[in-house]
Each structure stands twice: as structure tokens, then as C-alpha cells.
Design a protein around this motif. Structure first.
Motif, PDB file in Angstrom:
ATOM      1  N   GLY A 242      45.172  48.749  42.511  1.00  0.00           N
ATOM      2  CA  GLY A 242      45.418  48.428  43.908  1.00  0.00           C
ATOM      3  C   GLY A 242      45.625  46.940  44.099  1.00  0.00           C
ATOM      4  O   GLY A 242      44.746  46.144  43.755  1.00  0.00           O
ATOM      5  N   ALA A 243      46.775  46.563  44.631  1.00  0.00           N
ATOM      6  CA  ALA A 243      47.103  45.153  44.788  1.00  0.00           C
ATOM      7  C   ALA A 243      47.052  44.701  46.243  1.00  0.00           C
ATOM      8  O   ALA A 243      47.741  43.758  46.640  1.00  0.00           O
TER       9      ALA A 243
ATOM     10  N   GLY B  25      41.840  44.856  46.539  1.00  0.00           N
ATOM     11  CA  GLY B  25      42.173  44.742  45.131  1.00  0.00           C
ATOM     12  C   GLY B  25      42.135  43.292  44.680  1.00  0.00           C
ATOM     13  O   GLY B  25      41.645  42.974  43.592  1.00  0.00           O
TER      14      GLY B  25
ATOM     15  N   TYR C  28      46.876  47.275  38.432  1.00  0.00           N
ATOM     16  CA  TYR C  28      47.827  48.385  38.549  1.00  0.00           C
ATOM     17  C   TYR C  28      48.186  48.585  40.019  1.00  0.00           C
ATOM     18  O   TYR C  28      47.326  48.522  40.903  1.00  0.00           O
ATOM     19  N   ASP C  29      49.453  48.849  40.285  1.00  0.00           N
ATOM     20  CA  ASP C  29      49.913  49.242  41.615  1.00  0.00           C
ATOM     21  C   ASP C  29      51.235  49.989  41.430  1.00  0.00           C
ATOM     22  O   ASP C  29      51.970  49.701  40.482  1.00  0.00           O
TER      23      ASP C  29
ATOM     24  N   ARG D 296      54.080  43.779  43.426  1.00  0.00           N
ATOM     25  CA  ARG D 296      52.785  43.508  44.062  1.00  0.00           C
ATOM     26  C   ARG D 296      51.701  43.343  43.006  1.00  0.00           C
ATOM     27  O   ARG D 296      50.856  42.442  43.096  1.00  0.00           O
ATOM     28  N   ALA D 297      51.716  44.229  42.009  1.00  0.00           N
ATOM     29  CA  ALA D 297      50.723  44.151  40.939  1.00  0.00           C
ATOM     30  C   ALA D 297      50.832  42.815  40.213  1.00  0.00           C
ATOM     31  O   ALA D 297      49.823  42.153  39.936  1.00  0.00           O
TER      32      ALA D 297
ATOM     33  N   SER E  56      52.688  49.102  36.544  1.00  0.00           N
ATOM     34  CA  SER E  56      52.939  50.267  37.396  1.00  0.00           C
ATOM     35  C   SER E  56      52.834  51.567  36.613  1.00  0.00           C
ATOM     36  O   SER E  56      53.115  52.635  37.151  1.00  0.00           O
TER      37      SER E  56
ATOM     38  N   VAL F 264      42.558  51.340  46.211  1.00  0.00           N
ATOM     39  CA  VAL F 264      43.813  51.818  46.797  1.00  0.00           C
ATOM     40  C   VAL F 264      43.493  52.521  48.112  1.00  0.00           C
ATOM     41  O   VAL F 264      42.325  52.715  48.447  1.00  0.00           O
TER      42      VAL F 264
END
Length: 307
Positions: free
Chosen positions: A10-11, A15, A34-35, A40-41, A54, A70
Motif C-alpha cells: 500500500g503506497a 503505507g 507493493y502497490d 505510486r509504489a 506491482s 491498503v
């Protein structure tokens, strides 16, 4: 000491917070973010010199433990996949969106010998204040948690019950017990397709009552708790830091020295538990009750709201 390889799923805002804690801890090696949005990640992870990803399976393969930060609707599937990949998991509240899946996930983690912790940081605050140290059973708990809509409709994938009231549901379960025998609730939609304001009352076989109100459509912030015991009452305004206490128990309002960073304390507790140095401060089985209460309150409230 062997360091725990920690990643954050979650970004978003939380996160980013959890990534800061993992990158700064002496107990961890921060593995990345991770996203589903690769950019974003990478944006969050690159701040700490780590990769953004991702591919969730590849991400899990890198980690000993992950933090799931998330949207709530994705907590259960991401946490379950991580546990099945033999990762320890810290999942932001709520654990899941049903009592059945919450119990199932907690059972699965226990069966695999994995730590599954839930992000109920309010427990750390209540404990530091002395609220959770009182042995006397409350007769009544009243809590209000209200504020304006969150920027960008954060947490708009669920109702205010799962977004804000869940904190006070967890505290009520800690103080009154996990088994309630009645619930009535009401609510309304204001700016989202979910309930943005809600009130709920829970009754217990002991005679105790919990009355909770939450809003993410209020004009001003409000955060209060009132607890009535046979020996007296405690009323706390968390925003003005005012406490009225007629009980014989000590309640501390200034806890900054003892608990300067509740999120950091929760994350450090998770790392220590994963490394076998301590017990998890918020184990998943102990967070199932709040999920069951939220589920019951939402069902009761929605039954009175026009679709």
C-alpha cells in the motif's frame, strides 16, 4: 541480531507511515513497497532507497513480514495470501469485513505459526492513560469520534463504522468483553455511497452498555469518551486533554513521554513478535470481537436506511 525483512503493501498515507517505521528500525531490513500502481509504489519506496513493486507474489517472496496498509476491502485477501506465503502480517484496522473471515484468518495464521497483528493503535493510548488497567467492570461506555470528510475520500470504500467507529468498538470489547447480546444502530449517507454518520448501542449479559457515535461528515472534530463505573465516572476529551475523574483510579492525560509514537510502538511490537522476542501486542484473535461488532452495527443501521 538477524534482521526482519519487512515490506509494506500500500503506497497511500498509512503505507508511507509504515514504510518510515520499517526503514528506521534497528530490527528490520526494509525491502520495499507493493502497490497495484507501480509508479505510486516506486514514489514511496524510493524515498528509502528501496524498490517499488506491482507483482504481489514476487514482493512476498522477498519478505519475512509485511504490513498491509491498503483500502479495507482488500485487507483480507492480501493478508491471507501473505500468510499462505509464510509471511508474518501486520494489517491495518479493520482485520477483515466480517466476523467469519476475521476468525478464519486468525486461525490460519495460528495454524501456520505466523504472527498476525492488527493496527489498533488506540489500545496503546488507552493503556498508557490507564484506562485499560482498571479491573472494575464498566456500567456504561459512551464514545464520540467525529470530524470532517477525509481528503480525497480516504477510506471511502467502507462505512464510517469500519473507518472510525472500529477504534471505539475495539476499546469497548477490551473493557466490556467480547460477547454482546444486543445491538441497535442507525446511520445516514452524506457524501459517499456508504454510511458517513452512525450511532450504535451494544448491551451485554453483565448489564453493561456501550453507546458509540462516529461521523466523517461533521463540521468540527470531536473525540470524547465517558466511562461509568460503580465507583464513579471518567470523562475524557482527547482534543482538549481535559479529564474529569471521580473514580479511585489514576488516569493520565499527558502520555507524550511514555508513548510519543503509538504507530511506532505498534510496529516495533510487531517486529519483536516476528523475531520471537515478545508476544504480539494486538494479536488477531483479540481483534475479532471488534469486527463482529462492526458487522452487527452495520447490518442494524442499514436495515433502517433506504437503499
Amino acid at each position: 541480531m538477524t534482521k526482519l525483512k519487512v515490506g509494506v503493501a500500500g503506497a497511500g498515507v498509512f503505507g508511507n507511515y509504515h514504510a518510515q517505521k520499517a526503514a528506521a528500525s534497528a530490527r528490520t531490513e526494509f525491502m520495499g513497497v507493493y502497490d497495484i500502481d507501480q509508479a505510486r509504489a516506486e514514489s514511496v519506496a524510493s524515498t528509502f532507497g528501496a524498490p517499488g513493486m506491482s507483482d504481489y507474489k514476487a514482493f512476498l517472496d522477498m519478505c519475512d513480514a509485511i504490513v498491509v496498509a491498503v483500502p479495507a476491502t482488500f485487507h483480507e485477501p492480501l493478508a491471507r495470501e501473505a500468510i499462505e506465503a509464510h509471511c508474518h502480517v501486520l494489517v491495518e484496522k479493520p482485520l477483515t469485513l466480517s466476523g467469519k473471515t476475521a476468525r478464519s484468518l486468525a486461525d490460519e495464521a495460528a495454524a501456520r505459526g505466523r504472527i498476525l497483528q492488527v493496527g489498533h493503535q488506540e489500545r496503546f493510548v488507552a493503556r498508557a492513560m490507564g484506562v485499560l488497567s482498571i479491573d472494575e467492570a464498566p456500567l456504561l461506555i459512551e464514545s464520540v469520534r467525529a470530524g470532517p470528510p477525509a481528503p480525497d475520500n480516504r477510506a471511502g470504500d467502507v462505512s464510517v463504522i469500519w473507518d472510525l467507529m472500529i477504534h471505539d468498538l475495539d476499546l469497548a470489547a477490551m473493557m466490556l468483553g467480547t460477547e454482546f447480546n444486543g445491538v441497535t444502530a442507525s446511520g445516514k449517507r452524506v457524501h459517499s455511497r456508504h454510511l458517513d454518520e452512525a450511532s450504535a448501542q451494544f448491551t451485554y449479559a453483565s448489564g453493561g452498555v456501550a453507546r458509540l457515535r462516529a461521523s466523517r461528515a461533521a463540521e468540527v472534530r470531536e473525540r470524547t469518551m465517558r466511562v461509568v463505573y460503580p465507583s464513579g465516572e471518567i470523562a475524557i476529551n482527547f482534543l482538549t486533554r481535559k479529564v474529569e475523574n471521580s473514580t479511585p483510579y489514576e488516569i493520565r492525560v499527558d502520555i507524550a513521554a511514555e508513548l510519543p509514537d503509538p504507530l511506532g510502538a505498534a510496529d516495533e511490537g510487531f517486529y519483536a513478535a516476528c523475531l520471537g522476542l515478545a508476544r504480539s501486542p494486538v494479536p488477531a484473535h483479540g481483534a475479532v470481537a471488534a469486527v463482529a461488532m462492526a458487522e452487527a452495527a452495520e447490518a442494524s443501521a442499514l436495515a433502517k436506511v433506504d437503499v
